[in-house]
Design a protein around this motif. Structure first.
Motif, PDB file in Angstrom:
ATOM      1  N   ALA A   1      73.513  37.492  75.525  1.00 25.73           N
ATOM      2  CA  ALA A   1      72.599  36.458  76.007  1.00 25.73           C
ATOM      3  C   ALA A   1      72.558  36.527  77.522  1.00 25.73           C
ATOM      4  CB  ALA A   1      73.065  35.086  75.546  1.00 25.73           C
TER       5      ALA A   1
ATOM      6  N   MET B   1      64.013  36.583  71.751  1.00 28.46           N
ATOM      7  CA  MET B   1      65.067  37.295  71.030  1.00 28.46           C
ATOM      8  C   MET B   1      64.572  38.662  70.618  1.00 28.46           C
ATOM      9  SD  MET B   1      66.987  34.370  68.774  1.00 28.46           S
ATOM     10  CE  MET B   1      67.084  35.487  67.446  1.00 28.46           C
TER      11      MET B   1
ATOM     12  N   LYS C   1      64.793  35.929  63.272  1.00 26.78           N
ATOM     13  CA  LYS C   1      63.949  35.396  64.345  1.00 26.78           C
ATOM     14  C   LYS C   1      63.913  33.868  64.312  1.00 26.78           C
ATOM     15  CE  LYS C   1      60.859  39.260  65.132  1.00 26.78           C
ATOM     16  NZ  LYS C   1      59.907  39.943  64.269  1.00 26.78           N
TER      17      LYS C   1
ATOM     18  N   GLN D   1      66.130  31.353  66.403  1.00 20.20           N
ATOM     19  CA  GLN D   1      65.743  30.821  67.705  1.00 20.20           C
ATOM     20  C   GLN D   1      65.549  29.306  67.660  1.00 20.20           C
ATOM     21  OE1 GLN D   1      62.659  33.268  69.269  1.00 20.20           O
ATOM     22  NE2 GLN D   1      62.232  31.936  70.984  1.00 20.20           N
TER      23      GLN D   1
ATOM     24  N   THR E   1      67.173  35.356  77.449  1.00 12.63           N
ATOM     25  CA  THR E   1      66.948  36.498  76.560  1.00 12.63           C
ATOM     26  C   THR E   1      68.189  36.714  75.697  1.00 12.63           C
ATOM     27  OG1 THR E   1      65.753  37.459  78.404  1.00 12.63           O
ATOM     28  CG2 THR E   1      66.130  38.881  76.504  1.00 12.63           C
ATOM     29  N   VAL E   2      67.945  36.900  74.404  1.00 10.04           N
ATOM     30  CA  VAL E   2      69.044  37.232  73.480  1.00 10.04           C
ATOM     31  C   VAL E   2      68.738  38.586  72.867  1.00 10.04           C
ATOM     32  CG1 VAL E   2      70.117  36.641  71.275  1.00 10.04           C
ATOM     33  CG2 VAL E   2      69.715  34.856  72.967  1.00 10.04           C
ATOM     34  N   ASN E   3      69.741  39.463  72.887  1.00 14.91           N
ATOM     35  CA  ASN E   3      69.560  40.802  72.322  1.00 14.91           C
ATOM     36  C   ASN E   3      70.653  41.083  71.299  1.00 14.91           C
ATOM     37  OD1 ASN E   3      68.819  43.524  71.945  1.00 14.91           O
ATOM     38  ND2 ASN E   3      70.299  44.169  73.518  1.00 14.91           N
TER      39      ASN E   3
ATOM     40  N   ILE F   1      74.902  33.554  68.069  1.00 15.27           N
ATOM     41  CA  ILE F   1      73.851  33.398  69.090  1.00 15.27           C
ATOM     42  C   ILE F   1      74.121  32.123  69.890  1.00 15.27           C
ATOM     43  CG2 ILE F   1      71.384  32.908  69.461  1.00 15.27           C
ATOM     44  CD1 ILE F   1      70.807  34.759  67.038  1.00 15.27           C
TER      45      ILE F   1
END
Ligand SMILES: [Zn+2]
Length: 508
Positions: free
Chosen positions: A22, A33, A42, A45, A65-67, A84
């Motif tokens: 994050a 995301m 998804k 979120q 941003t979350v990856n 997350i």
């Protein structure tokens, strides 16, 4: 601020570690995301955003941003909500990064911050152990599934608030999973082999099957007791070890078949699918492959009653796994490999009416009989080391029969032979006699001179294939082991040939 948290995703029955990163930076307020996410991931979120807000953590008006990496693996399921949220809490400055180092977590969040149970907890915990993590944080609901795992501390939480409180007060040290020792005592079965009256040959075949893991085919008229014998085969096997149970339970966990009542499998699987089963349900499949019956029967028994009634395609998928003990399923996003090392027990009537070859009672035409038997392909029939008749004994004769050995007595013999094999094959991949390759039979199946003579004669006379020849040798190996003999004698060969001769009788 940048942060990262470890979790895992189930791919087939395996688990792949996933890192959740994050990042919060200056810029227009937004939340995105990325990382090859399925629709359900998804949606995390919205769940995470609301759950955090309702637990009292404000979402900063920044660029977030979350990856989820690695990016080439499709992420499925709802288990990423908690990691997350943890990565965000860390990126927002509520949690220190070092607190979540080497911590693996999973859990679904509800809008008010409750942590809900997810599928596939055992594979996740297993991955955490392999990755050298120091702690697993999972939904409290999933805690019972992990109570036999001693290799890593596991914390079960109910909501996000508890997650943070636990960290502040105890650095996640307070609540530990209730650990239980694996029960060593043998299991009680409702069925017992002593209930089977008469049927000495079929009973002996069942013992050989269990001792050397040889596939068994039972042929007999309706009501002769084929199912009764098959149902009792599990009682011949030793109790499953914790390692075996872990392996099987992981499969069931990934398939979402573990419930609160049965956190881990304490018994060897016994699967008896109905003959209407589809090839996919048998072998496993789907867009995200899930294990089929052959994988659910791993290290246990797959019992197929009314064998010729199965769809041909559903039987043909068994052939490869019966040789390789696994099944590979190819999909666009990769190939999945499922374990499938099971004991196949088949049962069938000899003809549609069930009385062939008793011509006084059988009303089928020769053509009907051939059609019926022909539903089993030669190669599949070849996979059965043992083929035996279950005789139809009239009621009055049955009452005179004395009960045979109990399951416990027979199990002791089987366990002894398992131990003999364990010592013999130490340092190799082989566990049971049935797994010997043609080449290996030379090394491990020493036959006496008379035995060799008989075997060669049978090979000539019965016009056997080389594969059948090796099958007889392997079966004879197990029969000799049951007899506590290292050299295979003539009588052992003779008995093994009998189990092979029967398919010649029906399938000419
Ligand atoms: Zn008939």
């Amino acid at each position: 601020m940048f942060s990262s948290v470890l979790s895992a995703t189930v791919a087939g029955v395996d688990c792949i570690p996933i890192t959740i990163e994050a990042d919060v930076s200056q810029g227009l307020p937004m939340f995105s995301m990325v990382g090859y996410l399925s629709a359900r991931v998804k949606e995390a979120q919205e769940r995470v955003r609301t759950a955090l807000r309702n637990t009292g953590f404000a979402f900063p008006a920044r660029r977030i941003t979350v990856n989820l990496s690695p990016a080439d693996i499709r992420k499925e399921g709802t288990g990423f909500d908690l990691p997350i949220a943890a990565a965000l809490l860390c990126a927002f400055g509520y949690l220190e990064q070092e607190k979540i180092e080497k911590v693996c977590m999973a859990g679904e969040l509800s809008l008010n911050g409750e942590v809900r149970g997810v599928k596939g907890i055992l594979p996740l915990v297993d991955t955490a152990i392999k990755e050298g993590c120091r702690l697993c944080i999972i939904p409290k609901e999933n805690l019972p599934e992990t109570e036999y795992i001693h290799e890593i501390p596991i914390l079960g939480i109910e909501n996000l608030r508890e997650f943070m409180d636990q960290e502040e007060k105890e650095n996640w040290g307070a609540v530990r999973n209730p650990r239980r020792e694996w029960p060593q005592s043998s299991i009680e079965y409702e069925e017992d082999f002593a209930d089977v009256l008469g049927q000495e040959t079929a009973r002996q075949a069942a013992v050989i099957a269990a001792a050397g893991f040889h596939n068994l085919l039972l042929i007999g008229t309706k009501g002769s007791g084929k199912t009764m014998i098959a149902n009792r085969i599990p009682t011949l096997f030793p109790v499953i070890s914790r390692e075996e149970s872990m392996e099987i339970s992981r499969i069931y966990s990934a398939a979402g078949l573990l419930t609160g009542n049965s956190p881990m499998l304490m018994r060897r699987p016994f699967r008896a699918p109905h003959h209407t089963i589809s090839p996919t349900a048998m072998a496993g499949g789907g867009s995200v492959p899930t294990p089929g019956e052959i994988t659910l029967a791993h290290r246990g028994i797959l019992f197929l009653d009314e064998l010729p009634e199965f769809r041909r395609a559903a039987l043909e998928v068994l052939r490869q796994p019966l040789e390789t003990h696994k099944i590979c399923i190819s999909r666009v996003n990769g190939t999945y490999e499922f374990p499938a090392n099971f004991l196949l027990v088949g049962a069938m009537n000899p003809c549609p009416c069930g009385y062939y070859p008793d011509r006084n009672r059988c009303s089928c035409t020769q053509y009907q009989v051939e059609q019926y038997l022909g539903k089993l392909s030669g190669p599949l029939l070849d996979r059965f080391d043992l083929c035996t008749e279950v005789a139809d004994i009239p009621g009055e004769q049955l009452r005179e029969k004395k009960p045979g050995k109990t399951s416990l007595q027979l199990r002791r013999e089987v366990c002894r032979v398992h131990e003999v094999q364990r010592q013999r094959y130490e340092g190799t991949d082989i566990r049971f006699n049935s797994a010997l390759s043609g080449k290996e039979t030379k090394q491990y199946c020493q036959v006496s001179r008379e035995g060799k003579k008989l075997l060669d004669a049978a090979y000539e006379k019965m016009n056997l294939s080389l594969r059948a020849y090796h099958k007889i040798l392997k079966t004879a190996r197990t029969i000799a082991d049951l007899d506590a003999k290292e050299i295979i004698e003539e009588e052992h060969i003779a008995e093994a040939v009998c189990y092979r001769a029967l398919d010649k009788k029906y399938w000419r």
